[in-house]
Design a protein around this motif. Structure first.
Motif, PDB file in Angstrom:
ATOM      1  N   GLY A 275       0.820  -1.209   0.000  1.00  0.00           N
ATOM      2  CA  GLY A 275       0.000   0.000   0.000  1.00  0.00           C
ATOM      3  C   GLY A 275       0.852   1.255   0.000  1.00  0.00           C
ATOM      4  N   ALA A 276       2.145   1.105  -0.252  1.00  0.00           N
ATOM      5  CA  ALA A 276       3.062   2.245  -0.272  1.00  0.00           C
ATOM      6  C   ALA A 276       3.414   2.608  -1.713  1.00  0.00           C
ATOM      7  CB  ALA A 276       4.328   1.914   0.506  1.00  0.00           C
ATOM      8  N   SER A 277       3.938   3.817  -1.885  1.00  0.00           N
ATOM      9  CA  SER A 277       4.405   4.232  -3.212  1.00  0.00           C
ATOM     10  C   SER A 277       5.606   3.401  -3.639  1.00  0.00           C
ATOM     11  CB  SER A 277       4.792   5.718  -3.194  1.00  0.00           C
ATOM     12  OG  SER A 277       3.767   6.522  -2.670  1.00  0.00           O
ATOM     13  N   ILE A 278       6.534   3.200  -2.686  1.00  0.00           N
ATOM     14  CA  ILE A 278       7.733   2.409  -2.933  1.00  0.00           C
ATOM     15  C   ILE A 278       7.780   1.269  -1.924  1.00  0.00           C
ATOM     16  CG2 ILE A 278      10.255   2.392  -3.053  1.00  0.00           C
ATOM     17  CD1 ILE A 278       9.024   4.162  -5.184  1.00  0.00           C
ATOM     18  N   ARG A 279       7.915   0.048  -2.431  1.00  0.00           N
ATOM     19  CA  ARG A 279       8.019  -1.118  -1.560  1.00  0.00           C
ATOM     20  C   ARG A 279       9.440  -1.647  -1.598  1.00  0.00           C
ATOM     21  NH1 ARG A 279       7.973  -6.732  -1.779  1.00  0.00           N
ATOM     22  NH2 ARG A 279       7.994  -6.647  -4.060  1.00  0.00           N
ATOM     23  N   VAL A 280       9.956  -1.993  -0.430  1.00  0.00           N
ATOM     24  CA  VAL A 280      11.250  -2.666  -0.322  1.00  0.00           C
ATOM     25  C   VAL A 280      10.993  -4.072   0.217  1.00  0.00           C
ATOM     26  CG1 VAL A 280      13.498  -2.671   0.824  1.00  0.00           C
ATOM     27  CG2 VAL A 280      12.498  -0.510   0.039  1.00  0.00           C
ATOM     28  N   GLY A 281      11.611  -5.061  -0.393  1.00  0.00           N
ATOM     29  CA  GLY A 281      11.364  -6.442   0.006  1.00  0.00           C
ATOM     30  C   GLY A 281      12.021  -6.809   1.324  1.00  0.00           C
ATOM     31  N   ARG A 282      11.496  -7.824   1.972  1.00  0.00           N
ATOM     32  CA  ARG A 282      12.060  -8.306   3.227  1.00  0.00           C
ATOM     33  C   ARG A 282      13.512  -8.770   3.040  1.00  0.00           C
ATOM     34  NH1 ARG A 282       9.415  -6.417   7.531  1.00  0.00           N
ATOM     35  NH2 ARG A 282       7.178  -6.879   7.481  1.00  0.00           N
ATOM     36  N   ASP A 283      13.774  -9.435   1.921  1.00  0.00           N
ATOM     37  CA  ASP A 283      15.125  -9.925   1.676  1.00  0.00           C
ATOM     38  C   ASP A 283      16.118  -8.769   1.553  1.00  0.00           C
ATOM     39  OD1 ASP A 283      14.318 -12.530   1.777  1.00  0.00           O
ATOM     40  OD2 ASP A 283      14.234 -12.823  -0.395  1.00  0.00           O
ATOM     41  N   THR A 284      15.675  -7.687   0.924  1.00  0.00           N
ATOM     42  CA  THR A 284      16.557  -6.518   0.777  1.00  0.00           C
ATOM     43  C   THR A 284      16.893  -5.935   2.141  1.00  0.00           C
ATOM     44  OG1 THR A 284      15.718  -5.979  -1.434  1.00  0.00           O
ATOM     45  CG2 THR A 284      16.715  -4.179  -0.183  1.00  0.00           C
ATOM     46  N   GLU A 285      15.885  -5.837   3.001  1.00  0.00           N
ATOM     47  CA  GLU A 285      16.121  -5.315   4.348  1.00  0.00           C
ATOM     48  C   GLU A 285      17.059  -6.249   5.116  1.00  0.00           C
ATOM     49  OE1 GLU A 285      13.351  -3.715   7.993  1.00  0.00           O
ATOM     50  OE2 GLU A 285      12.926  -5.716   7.201  1.00  0.00           O
ATOM     51  N   LYS A 286      16.829  -7.548   5.000  1.00  0.00           N
ATOM     52  CA  LYS A 286      17.615  -8.522   5.749  1.00  0.00           C
ATOM     53  C   LYS A 286      19.074  -8.553   5.301  1.00  0.00           C
ATOM     54  CE  LYS A 286      17.776 -13.481   6.792  1.00  0.00           C
ATOM     55  NZ  LYS A 286      17.100 -14.803   6.550  1.00  0.00           N
ATOM     56  N   GLU A 287      19.274  -8.508   3.986  1.00  0.00           N
ATOM     57  CA  GLU A 287      20.629  -8.615   3.450  1.00  0.00           C
ATOM     58  C   GLU A 287      21.354  -7.278   3.399  1.00  0.00           C
ATOM     59  OE1 GLU A 287      20.448 -10.595  -0.304  1.00  0.00           O
ATOM     60  OE2 GLU A 287      19.292 -12.296   0.487  1.00  0.00           O
ATOM     61  N   GLY A 288      20.598  -6.183   3.561  1.00  0.00           N
ATOM     62  CA  GLY A 288      21.217  -4.869   3.528  1.00  0.00           C
ATOM     63  C   GLY A 288      21.576  -4.396   2.139  1.00  0.00           C
ATOM     64  N   LYS A 289      20.991  -5.001   1.121  1.00  0.00           N
ATOM     65  CA  LYS A 289      21.242  -4.618  -0.273  1.00  0.00           C
ATOM     66  C   LYS A 289      20.159  -5.262  -1.137  1.00  0.00           C
ATOM     67  CE  LYS A 289      24.466  -8.491  -0.798  1.00  0.00           C
ATOM     68  NZ  LYS A 289      25.844  -8.892  -1.166  1.00  0.00           N
ATOM     69  N   GLY A 290      20.003  -4.732  -2.344  1.00  0.00           N
ATOM     70  CA  GLY A 290      18.977  -5.304  -3.221  1.00  0.00           C
ATOM     71  C   GLY A 290      18.354  -4.282  -4.143  1.00  0.00           C
ATOM     72  N   TYR A 291      17.029  -4.176  -4.090  1.00  0.00           N
ATOM     73  CA  TYR A 291      16.314  -3.334  -5.046  1.00  0.00           C
ATOM     74  C   TYR A 291      15.089  -2.718  -4.387  1.00  0.00           C
ATOM     75  CZ  TYR A 291      12.839  -7.095  -5.472  1.00  0.00           C
ATOM     76  OH  TYR A 291      11.856  -8.024  -5.218  1.00  0.00           O
ATOM     77  N   LEU A 292      14.451  -1.782  -5.109  1.00  0.00           N
ATOM     78  CA  LEU A 292      13.192  -1.195  -4.677  1.00  0.00           C
ATOM     79  C   LEU A 292      12.150  -1.429  -5.764  1.00  0.00           C
ATOM     80  CD1 LEU A 292      12.582   1.696  -6.372  1.00  0.00           C
ATOM     81  CD2 LEU A 292      14.509   2.453  -4.980  1.00  0.00           C
ATOM     82  N   GLU A 293      10.885  -1.368  -5.367  1.00  0.00           N
ATOM     83  CA  GLU A 293       9.772  -1.514  -6.305  1.00  0.00           C
ATOM     84  C   GLU A 293       8.958  -0.235  -6.310  1.00  0.00           C
ATOM     85  OE1 GLU A 293       5.949  -4.471  -7.076  1.00  0.00           O
ATOM     86  OE2 GLU A 293       6.462  -3.863  -5.040  1.00  0.00           O
ATOM     87  N   ASP A 294       8.905   0.432  -7.461  1.00  0.00           N
ATOM     88  CA  ASP A 294       8.049   1.607  -7.629  1.00  0.00           C
ATOM     89  C   ASP A 294       6.676   1.117  -8.052  1.00  0.00           C
ATOM     90  OD1 ASP A 294       6.826   4.021  -8.184  1.00  0.00           O
ATOM     91  OD2 ASP A 294       8.556   4.866  -9.241  1.00  0.00           O
ATOM     92  N   ARG A 295       5.685   1.261  -7.167  1.00  0.00           N
ATOM     93  CA  ARG A 295       4.346   0.732  -7.407  1.00  0.00           C
ATOM     94  C   ARG A 295       3.407   1.758  -8.042  1.00  0.00           C
ATOM     95  NH1 ARG A 295       3.181  -3.951  -5.293  1.00  0.00           N
ATOM     96  NH2 ARG A 295       0.973  -3.476  -4.982  1.00  0.00           N
TER      97      ARG A 295
END
Length: 431
Positions: free
Chosen positions: A371-391
């Motif tokens: 329900g956010a403009s930009i979503r960050v995945g759990r794996d990205t938060e856990k690993e400290g790197k990754g990607y973002l999703e512009d919804r």
């Protein structure tokens, strides 16, 4: 997309003659779709039905024989389908020409022209618009060495016309700072299938509604899944063409589907989305179904159709990348208005704050928050790197515009210190 994997090494689609089988998609692949359409028009008289059916089968078979002709043993010539974007900015147009021999790169193809006054892109008294070949894909409809050619459009003087969004995107992606960051994109294209006669979603009772949303998302069964043959045919056709399609699924609203393209690097993402849209238009044409990219095809308590765009840079994918992602989100918050204005027509009907969206006038981000403009995945938060999703992007967005704007805002644009500080406070409170 659940995650961003390593992209293919393909930056420009190259075609090799030996790798292309002939006649990949015969009429048999569409038979179940055609039969479903034919049943609607069956005449009550059994005598007439038999004779009409025999005539129809005979005619279709003769035409199909010609469509499936393999000309490779008899000629080196190929057919190139030149594809471009029309005056609405969302319609795809195309026409065919004969090329003297198979090609491996767009630079081997000649420029061409079309009547821009008939596509809403030029005045009648000066209607010539020039096509520049930019990317090539194998043609899943004609097979053999035949190709689909993604083009952009210019005036005879060499100036990009207003609907040529690829030209500006190419400038962004040719910036050395952007090149060094190797931007990856994974684009989730949602679409709705409509009945051709009433422009109402496939599988819905005419003038009525199915049961409420819930059982349709990734569902199976005649009462839950409508149009699977089209989705599967499109999936295989894209793989044949060399499009970097990575998956597909039924969506929340019945009659609505999604496919994912990527990870793709830079300008390749836009080329692959436009080629995949063209192929989908052709398949729905053959199936007698209408393709809709409207972001809110049915008003009320039904999900809209988006084009969520997953994005990462080299710095985001390396150690410490989560801090880079948060800086990128800060920049995106400051240019929210600019992005929304470029993210698709009618998007205000979809971004209401309901049905897994944030309100169009607000910006927010969150981990695992759809329900956010930009979503960050759990794996990205856990690993400290990754990607973002512009919804935020709508299903009818221009992929050249969206991908280039993400790179520009996060890599090339720098906010003032005052604006950055204020945005950081707002994001901390998520207001």
């Amino acid at each position: 997309m659940a995650q961003i994997l390593a992209p293919t090494s393909q930056w420009q689609m190259r075609i090799t003659k030996s790798s292309i089988p002939s006649s990949p998609m015969t009429g048999k692949m569409w038979s179940s779709l055609v039969l479903k359409q034919n049943k609607r028009g069956v005449v009550k008289s059994s005598k007439f039905r038999v004779s009409a059916s025999q005539y129809s089968d005979y005619t279709i078979n003769r035409v199909e024989d010609l469509l499936n002709l393999d000309i490779t043993p008899y000629s080196d010539k190929i057919i190139a389908e030149y594809i471009w974007i029309g005056g609405s900015g969302i319609d795809v147009r195309s026409k065919s020409r004969t090329i003297s021999k198979p090609v491996e790169h767009p630079s081997e193809l000649p420029k061409w022209n079309y009547d821009g006054s008939s596509t809403g892109q030029a005045p009648g008294e000066d209607s010539e618009v020039i096509l520049y070949p930019q990317a090539i894909f194998k043609d899943p409809f004609r097979g053999g060495n035949n190709i689909l050619v993604i083009c952009d459009s210019y005036t005879p003087q060499g100036e990009p016309i207003p609907t040529n969004k690829r030209h500006k995107a190419a400038q962004v992606f040719s910036n050395q700072k952007v090149i060094d960051e190797v931007p990856w994109y994974g684009i989730e294209q949602e679409y709705t299938l409509l009945q051709s006669t009433v422009k109402w979603p496939l599988g819905w009772p005419v003038g009525g509604y199915p049961g409420p949303q819930g059982p349709y998302y990734c569902g199976a069964g005649a009462d839950k899944s409508f149009g699977r043959d089209i989705s599967d045919a499109h999936y295989k056709a894209c793989l044949y063409a060399g499009i970097n399609i990575s998956g597909t699924n039924g969506e929340v609203m019945p009659g609505q589907w999604e496919y994912q393209v990527g990870p793709s690097v830079g300008i390749e993402a836009g080329d692959h989305i436009w080629a995949s849209r063209y192929i989908l238009e052709r398949i729905t044409e053959q199936a007698g179904v209408v393709l809709s990219l409207d972001p809110k095809p049915i008003e009320g308590d039904w999900n809209g159709a988006g084009c969520h765009t997953n994005y990462s840079t080299k710095s985001m994918r390396e150690e410490g990348g989560f801090e880079v992602i948060k800086k990128a989100i800060l920049n995106l918050s400051l240019r929210h208005t600019e992005h929304i204005s470029a993210y698709g027509e009618g998007n205000e009907r979809r971004l209401t704050g309901l049905h897994e969206t944030q309100n169009i006038n607000k910006f927010s981000w969150g981990v695992a928050n759809r329900g956010a403009s930009i979503r960050v995945g759990r794996d990205t938060e856990k690993e400290g790197k990754g990607y973002l999703e512009d919804r935020r992007p709508a299903s009818n967005m221009d992929p050249y515009t969206v991908t280039a704007l993400l790179a520009e805002t996060t890599l090339l644009w720098e906010p003032t210190l005052e604006a950055e500080a204020l945005a950081a406070q707002k994001l901390a409170l998520n207001v």
